[in-house]
Design an enzyme around this catalytic site. Sequence first.
Site, PDB file in Angstrom:
ATOM      1  N   HIS A  82       0.830  -1.208   0.000  1.00 48.01           N
ATOM      2  CA  HIS A  82       0.000   0.000   0.000  1.00 48.01           C
ATOM      3  C   HIS A  82       0.863   1.256   0.000  1.00 48.01           C
ATOM      4  O   HIS A  82       0.800   2.064   0.909  1.00 48.01           O
ATOM      5  CB  HIS A  82      -0.946   0.013   1.196  1.00 48.01           C
ATOM      6  CG  HIS A  82      -1.658  -1.270   1.419  1.00 48.01           C
ATOM      7  ND1 HIS A  82      -2.606  -1.751   0.536  1.00 48.01           N
ATOM      8  CD2 HIS A  82      -1.557  -2.192   2.399  1.00 48.01           C
ATOM      9  CE1 HIS A  82      -3.056  -2.918   0.984  1.00 48.01           C
ATOM     10  NE2 HIS A  82      -2.441  -3.203   2.100  1.00 48.01           N
ATOM     11  N   ASN A 108      15.429  12.804   8.250  1.00 44.24           N
ATOM     12  CA  ASN A 108      16.267  13.482   9.223  1.00 44.24           C
ATOM     13  C   ASN A 108      15.421  14.458  10.028  1.00 44.24           C
ATOM     14  O   ASN A 108      14.222  14.570   9.812  1.00 44.24           O
ATOM     15  CB  ASN A 108      17.429  14.188   8.525  1.00 44.24           C
ATOM     16  CG  ASN A 108      16.962  15.174   7.478  1.00 44.24           C
ATOM     17  OD1 ASN A 108      15.775  15.362   7.258  1.00 44.24           O
ATOM     18  ND2 ASN A 108      17.901  15.812   6.818  1.00 44.24           N
ATOM     19  N   ALA A 148       2.724  -0.420  13.898  1.00 44.38           N
ATOM     20  CA  ALA A 148       2.036   0.707  13.270  1.00 44.38           C
ATOM     21  C   ALA A 148       1.967   1.909  14.203  1.00 44.38           C
ATOM     22  O   ALA A 148       1.721   1.770  15.399  1.00 44.38           O
ATOM     23  CB  ALA A 148       0.629   0.291  12.855  1.00 44.38           C
TER      24      ALA A 148
END
Length: 170
Positions: A82, A108, A148
């Site tokens: 995805h 960063n 997640a």
Amino acid sequence: MPTNNLKTLISILKLELYENYMWKSRLIIFLFRVSNYLAYKPKVTWLLSFPIFVIYIFIVEWVLGVEIPIKTRIGKGFKIYHGVGLVINGYTIIGDNFTVRQSVTIGNKALADGANSGAPIIGNNVELGASVCLIGEIKIGDNVKVGAGTVVTKDIDANKVVVGMGFREI
């Protein structure tokens, strides 16, 4: 990592196109690998390849919404599930068998003096869940899984599973 051998490029593409079953992921990876291969060639080849780079930027970045600069160093076995909202800093170094999902940011950070930090270095066999953020000059060890929504701003040792804000190891 960048390959300068056409035979190696073809074998990596075969592996990755087989492992990425979604057409969108296949398109992103195909265009990235070809552009990445050409980006490390001598300047004359690089200049002749410029139209391919433009096609890569137009399709992958503008149409599909995935930002992976063409000189990013990613090992073989790259998998995208995805690939929407995926952003990878061009100075990130990624090992083999890297799996990433939607809305992941790898980049960063701005330091107190206004400069930017380095980008993450990611080991082999790393898997990132949806909406993971890896920020700053950090090292992610081999065989790491990041759940997640996790925001990672410090190093993770090898063979760990981490989840949550400020993350905790499982």
